[in-house]
Motif scaffolding. Structure first.
Motif, short mmCIF file in Angstrom:
data_model
loop_
_atom_site.label_atom_id
_atom_site.label_comp_id
_atom_site.label_asym_id
_atom_site.label_seq_id
_atom_site.Cartn_x
_atom_site.Cartn_y
_atom_site.Cartn_z
N GLU A 8 0.83 -1.21 0.00
CA GLU A 8 0.00 0.00 0.00
C GLU A 8 0.86 1.26 0.00
OE1 GLU A 8 -3.19 0.30 -0.58
OE2 GLU A 8 -3.40 -1.88 -0.70
N LEU A 9 2.01 1.22 0.67
CA LEU A 9 2.93 2.35 0.65
C LEU A 9 3.47 2.57 -0.77
CD1 LEU A 9 4.90 1.81 3.98
CD2 LEU A 9 3.25 3.63 3.47
N ILE A 10 3.85 1.48 -1.44
CA ILE A 10 4.33 1.59 -2.82
C ILE A 10 3.23 2.15 -3.70
CG2 ILE A 10 5.06 0.26 -4.84
CD1 ILE A 10 6.52 -1.64 -2.87
N ARG A 11 2.01 1.67 -3.52
CA ARG A 11 0.88 2.18 -4.32
C ARG A 11 0.71 3.69 -4.09
NH1 ARG A 11 -5.58 0.76 -3.89
NH2 ARG A 11 -6.20 2.12 -5.60
N GLY A 12 0.82 4.12 -2.84
CA GLY A 12 0.69 5.54 -2.53
C GLY A 12 1.76 6.38 -3.21
N GLU A 13 2.98 5.87 -3.24
CA GLU A 13 4.07 6.60 -3.90
C GLU A 13 3.83 6.68 -5.41
OE1 GLU A 13 8.04 5.40 -2.85
OE2 GLU A 13 7.41 4.90 -0.82
N ILE A 14 3.37 5.58 -6.01
CA ILE A 14 3.08 5.59 -7.45
C ILE A 14 1.93 6.56 -7.71
CG2 ILE A 14 2.26 4.24 -9.41
CD1 ILE A 14 3.66 1.80 -8.16
N GLU A 15 0.93 6.56 -6.85
CA GLU A 15 -0.23 7.45 -7.01
C GLU A 15 0.20 8.92 -6.99
OE1 GLU A 15 -4.13 8.49 -7.67
OE2 GLU A 15 -3.27 6.49 -7.77
N ARG A 16 1.20 9.21 -6.16
CA ARG A 16 1.71 10.58 -6.08
C ARG A 16 2.33 11.02 -7.41
NH1 ARG A 16 6.23 10.07 -2.69
NH2 ARG A 16 7.35 9.78 -4.63
N ASP A 17 3.09 10.10 -8.04
CA ASP A 17 3.80 10.44 -9.28
C ASP A 17 3.00 10.14 -10.54
OD1 ASP A 17 5.93 11.21 -7.69
OD2 ASP A 17 6.98 9.30 -7.90
N CYS A 18 2.14 9.14 -10.50
CA CYS A 18 1.34 8.71 -11.66
C CYS A 18 -0.10 8.51 -11.22
CB CYS A 18 1.88 7.42 -12.26
SG CYS A 18 3.64 7.38 -12.55
N PRO A 19 -0.84 9.59 -10.95
CA PRO A 19 -2.19 9.44 -10.41
C PRO A 19 -3.09 8.58 -11.31
CG PRO A 19 -1.53 11.76 -10.45
CD PRO A 19 -0.47 10.98 -11.17
N GLY A 20 -3.75 7.61 -10.69
CA GLY A 20 -4.69 6.76 -11.40
C GLY A 20 -4.09 5.58 -12.15
N ALA A 21 -2.77 5.43 -12.12
CA ALA A 21 -2.13 4.34 -12.87
C ALA A 21 -2.32 2.99 -12.19
CB ALA A 21 -0.64 4.61 -13.07
N GLU A 39 -3.77 0.70 -19.89
CA GLU A 39 -3.28 1.77 -20.77
C GLU A 39 -2.09 2.50 -20.17
OE1 GLU A 39 -4.27 2.23 -23.91
OE2 GLU A 39 -5.53 0.46 -23.57
N ARG A 40 -1.83 2.26 -18.88
CA ARG A 40 -0.74 2.96 -18.20
C ARG A 40 0.25 2.01 -17.54
NH1 ARG A 40 -3.04 7.58 -14.66
NH2 ARG A 40 -0.88 8.23 -14.84
N LEU A 95 -7.40 -7.13 -19.01
CA LEU A 95 -7.83 -6.75 -20.35
C LEU A 95 -9.18 -7.34 -20.67
CD1 LEU A 95 -4.48 -7.52 -22.22
CD2 LEU A 95 -5.31 -5.29 -21.50
N ALA A 96 -10.06 -6.53 -21.21
CA ALA A 96 -11.37 -7.01 -21.64
C ALA A 96 -11.24 -7.76 -22.96
CB ALA A 96 -12.33 -5.84 -21.80
N ASP A 97 -12.16 -8.67 -23.19
CA ASP A 97 -12.22 -9.38 -24.46
C ASP A 97 -13.00 -8.50 -25.43
OD1 ASP A 97 -12.40 -11.12 -26.58
OD2 ASP A 97 -13.51 -12.67 -25.50
N PRO A 104 -7.39 -8.62 -27.89
CA PRO A 104 -7.02 -7.66 -26.84
C PRO A 104 -5.61 -7.14 -27.07
CG PRO A 104 -7.09 -9.90 -25.98
CD PRO A 104 -7.56 -9.97 -27.39
N GLN A 105 -5.37 -5.89 -26.65
CA GLN A 105 -4.07 -5.25 -26.89
C GLN A 105 -3.56 -4.57 -25.63
OE1 GLN A 105 -3.81 -2.70 -30.29
NE2 GLN A 105 -5.14 -4.00 -31.54
N ILE A 106 -2.23 -4.54 -25.53
CA ILE A 106 -1.54 -3.83 -24.45
C ILE A 106 -0.17 -3.41 -25.00
CG2 ILE A 106 -0.50 -5.91 -23.46
CD1 ILE A 106 -1.17 -4.65 -20.66
N ASP A 107 0.42 -2.38 -24.42
CA ASP A 107 1.72 -1.91 -24.89
C ASP A 107 2.83 -2.90 -24.53
OD1 ASP A 107 0.77 0.47 -26.01
OD2 ASP A 107 0.88 1.50 -24.08
N SER A 108 3.80 -3.03 -25.43
CA SER A 108 4.96 -3.89 -25.20
C SER A 108 5.93 -3.21 -24.25
CB SER A 108 5.66 -4.16 -26.54
OG SER A 108 6.87 -4.85 -26.32
N CYS A 109 6.58 -4.02 -23.42
CA CYS A 109 7.60 -3.48 -22.50
C CYS A 109 9.00 -3.94 -22.89
CB CYS A 109 7.27 -3.86 -21.06
SG CYS A 109 7.42 -5.61 -20.68
N VAL A 110 9.18 -4.39 -24.14
CA VAL A 110 10.48 -4.92 -24.58
C VAL A 110 11.58 -3.86 -24.50
CG1 VAL A 110 11.75 -5.83 -26.57
CG2 VAL A 110 9.50 -6.75 -26.00
#
Length: 172
Positions: A8-21, A39-40, A95-97, A104-110
């Motif tokens: 939850e602490l990690i989530r809070g830090e991410i929320e501070r820098d990337c709200p809603g991700a 999408e994020r 991901l929804a069907d 279904p699609q998502i961005d590559s992290c390669v």
């Protein structure tokens, strides 16, 4: 692995820098997971990789799951490791069907994690999940002309019987 409060602490830090991700967290069977907006998801992965104090800079596993009949149906799971602390964290993108012939699609992290190259191809090969921006998104294990996605839960079970060495009568 972070415990539930640490997650939850990690989530809070991410929320501070990337709200809603990050949409939610999960701590199941001693495995910490962040549920990311698909999408994020690259923002979340990048934050975990580059943020001082986190440094989950090695992608050890990328795999998918089909949760049919649940919706969203598919999930892409990323397992990251902080090698200095020998600590793992998971990121899951649901991901929804889209239905019909659409996949279904998502961005590559390669580009961020080169170890994802073959793993994303395997997920595409077996689940039909398209990784946008992948350098060579082709089948990796199934024949190029194979029709269907064999790890999906609605894929027909059956087919031709396979002859194994033990079934050829050699051990009568």
């Amino acid at each position: 692995m972070p415990d539930a409060p640490g997650l939850e602490l990690i989530r809070g830090e991410i929320e501070r820098d990337c709200p809603g991700a990050v949409l939610a967290t999960s701590f199941d069977r001693s495995q910490a997971a962040l549920i990311a907006d698909p999408e994020r998801v690259l923002e979340v992965l990048g934050w975990l990789k580059d943020q001082p104090g986190q440094r989950y800079d090695f992608l050890s596993s990328l795999h998918a799951a089909d949760y049919l009949p649940a919706e969203p149906r598919f999930a892409v799971h990323y397992e990251l490791i902080n090698r200095d602390r020998v600590e793992r964290i998971r990121v899951k993108a649901m991901l929804a069907d889209p239905g019909g012939e659409e996949l279904p699609q998502i961005d590559s992290c390669v580009e961020m994690f080169p170890t994802a190259e073959a793993q994303e191809r395997e997920v595409f090969d077996f689940f039909g999940i398209v990784f946008r921006g992948h350098p060579n998104l082709t089948r990796i294990l199934m024949p190029d002309d194979y029709v269907g996605w064999p790890q999906r839960r609605d894929f027909p079970v059956g087919g031709e019987p396979v002859t194994f060495t033990y079934s050829e009568g050699r051990f009568d």
